[in-house]
Scaffold this active site. Structure first.
Site, PDB file in Angstrom:
ATOM      1  N   LYS A 153       0.837  -1.208   0.000  1.00  0.00           N
ATOM      2  CA  LYS A 153       0.000   0.000   0.000  1.00  0.00           C
ATOM      3  C   LYS A 153       0.876   1.264   0.000  1.00  0.00           C
ATOM      4  O   LYS A 153       2.083   1.179  -0.078  1.00  0.00           O
ATOM      5  CB  LYS A 153      -0.957  -0.038   1.194  1.00  0.00           C
TER       6      LYS A 153
HETATM    7  C1  LIG Z   1      -5.485  -4.249   1.248  1.00  0.00           C
HETATM    8  C2  LIG Z   1      -6.941  -4.003   1.271  1.00  0.00           C
HETATM    9  C3  LIG Z   1      -7.737  -4.319   2.378  1.00  0.00           C
HETATM   10  C4  LIG Z   1      -7.231  -5.120   3.547  1.00  0.00           C
HETATM   11  O1  LIG Z   1      -6.108  -4.591   4.169  1.00  0.00           O
HETATM   12  P1  LIG Z   1      -5.090  -5.545   4.958  1.00  0.00           P
HETATM   13  O2  LIG Z   1      -4.208  -4.573   5.676  1.00  0.00           O
HETATM   14  O3  LIG Z   1      -4.366  -6.366   3.944  1.00  0.00           O
HETATM   15  O4  LIG Z   1      -5.884  -6.388   5.900  1.00  0.00           O
HETATM   16  C5  LIG Z   1      -9.067  -3.950   2.346  1.00  0.00           C
HETATM   17  N1  LIG Z   1      -9.606  -3.318   1.289  1.00  0.00           N
HETATM   18  C6  LIG Z   1      -8.873  -3.035   0.199  1.00  0.00           C
HETATM   19  C7  LIG Z   1      -9.525  -2.314  -0.937  1.00  0.00           C
HETATM   20  C8  LIG Z   1      -7.529  -3.376   0.143  1.00  0.00           C
HETATM   21  O5  LIG Z   1      -6.808  -3.114  -0.957  1.00  0.00           O
END
Ligand SMILES: *Cc1c(COP(=O)(O)O)cnc(C)c1O
Length: 385
Positions: free
Chosen positions: A183
């Site tokens: 991210k």
């Molecule tokens: C990555 C992601 C999540 C979940 O996040 P994690 O930290 O991996 O649990 C939820 N929604 C979207 C759109 C994502 O890209």
């Protein structure tokens, strides 16, 4: 053989390492001063809207839905163009998920589709800022006016993005972030919830910490003793440790640089792909300044699968984001049908995410563009499935 270029990758510097080491040497490993400081620093990116740090982005969604009070009998409207967690955390609380289609240009939740999906049981509408492009939050608010439903922004892709100049985190009643390594910034595992209403944030904080009530003024049996704490509603342990909050604070200092680097790379991709037949570049609304978590192209003429395979074989770690959430077998088994969200499903059939992260060099990017061109030339057009 050169190494596989991933589609996303973290950026960790010696400053980040030093911040983590300093936290490890402190008196705190889990809940300590870095948590409060990280939450305060995050609020600097949400237009001052208060945040609660949690264990990951999935926990952030679970906490946000719990704070919204959803449970059996409630409906939560979700776009299919997202990771499963946006929907599964609502199901975990007993709610029914209703999928509403996305807009053609940005692949974010379509306000018209939401208007058709909302019922008297709708408690939350979750908009995903797909690829870092904010959903049309004002239009969504307009649809929800008078329904009593809350607007949630799954901003796992979009921290730092703006909508009509207003920051993500200040647009919806509840906003959730993810700090997974791919991210826009990372705490290894981590996430956060922002809430406009302090009462919602207080509920989120309580769910994050087992539902424990420590304030005597709120306890049912306040004279039990100095040790006493009570659970009034069930919660879970979704705390984010001090050590990881220290990493988050150090990362946040570079978030502006990360966003600028992503913008620069997107501009270069846009230019390099402008005259390449057979691909469509990602769209962008004039009112949005996206955070560009992904660079999602469409590969036309039924060539996506072959282009994916050829680019992977050439060492380019392209990805597909995402299989429509209602196609997962767990939803299929519950009776959710393909064909219900044609825009998202048509997009999925052609979608390909090119590598995009702050450390991607111009030479890397040229490798990606060359490999894409070669894969397109070598592949055969097929009728859409
Ligand atoms: C990555 C992601 C999540 C979940 O996040 P994690 O930290 O991996 O649990 C939820 N929604 C979207 C759109 C994502 O890209």
């Amino acid at each position: 053989m050169t190494a596989l270029l991933p589609y996303g990758r973290h950026s960790v510097t010696e400053d980040d390492v030093a911040a983590v080491v300093a936290a490890l040497r402190s008196d705190w490993l889990t809940t300590g001063p870095q948590v409060d400081a990280f939450e305060a620093d995050l609020a600097g990116w949400t237009g001052g809207v208060a945040c609660a740090a949690v264990a990951n982005g999935t926990a952030a969604l679970h906490v946000a839905y719990a704070a919204a009070g959803i449970g059996p009998g409630d409906e939560v409207v979700v776009p299919p163009m997202t990771f499963a967690a946006t929907a599964s955390t609502a199901v975990a609380l007993g709610a029914r998920v209703v999928f509403a289609d996305v807009e053609e240009e940005t692949y974010t939740l379509d306000p018209a589709a939401v208007a058709a999906a909302v019922t008297s049981r709708t408690r939350v509408v979750s908009a995903v800022d797909y690829a870092g492009h904010p959903a049309d939050h004002d239009a969504l608010r307009g649809v929800l006016a008078g329904t009593g439903a809350l607007l949630l922004a799954d901003a796992a892709h979009s921290i730092g993005a703006t909508y009509h100049g207003r920051p993500v985190g200040s647009l919806a009643d509840l906003t959730t972030f993810s700090f997974f390594p791919t991210k826009n910034l990372t705490t290894a595992e981590g996430g956060a919830v922002a809430a406009l209403d302090p009462a919602l944030l207080a509920r989120a904080r309580r769910f994050r910490n087992h539902g424990l009530v420590r304030d005597r003024a709120e306890q049912r049996w306040p004279d039990e003793g100095g040790w006493h704490q009570e659970v009034h509603e069930f919660g879970l342990n979704y705390r984010l440790p001090d050590v990881l909050c220290a990493l988050g604070r150090s990362q946040l200092r570079r978030l502006g640089d990360f966003l600028a680097a992503r913008e620069r790379l997107v501009r270069r991709y846009d230019e390099a792909l402008a005259d390449l037949p057979g691909v469509r570049r990602p769209g962008r609304r004039s009112w949005a300044r996206p955070a560009w978590h992904l660079y999602p192209i469409r590969v036309l003429d039924g060539r996506r699968r072959e282009v994916y395979d050829r680019m992977r074989a050439a060492g380019i770690g392209v990805q597909v984001n995402y299989i429509p959430a209602h196609w997962h077998p767990v939803f299929a088994d519950l009776g959710y049908r393909r064909g219900s969200c044609p825009v998202a499903e048509g997009f999925y059939a052609e979608q390909l995410s090119l590598p995009l992260y702050p450390g991607l060099t111009e030479a890397d990017q040229e490798r990606v563009v060359d490999a894409l061109g070669a894969a397109l030339r070598a592949s055969t057009a097929r009728a859409a499935a």
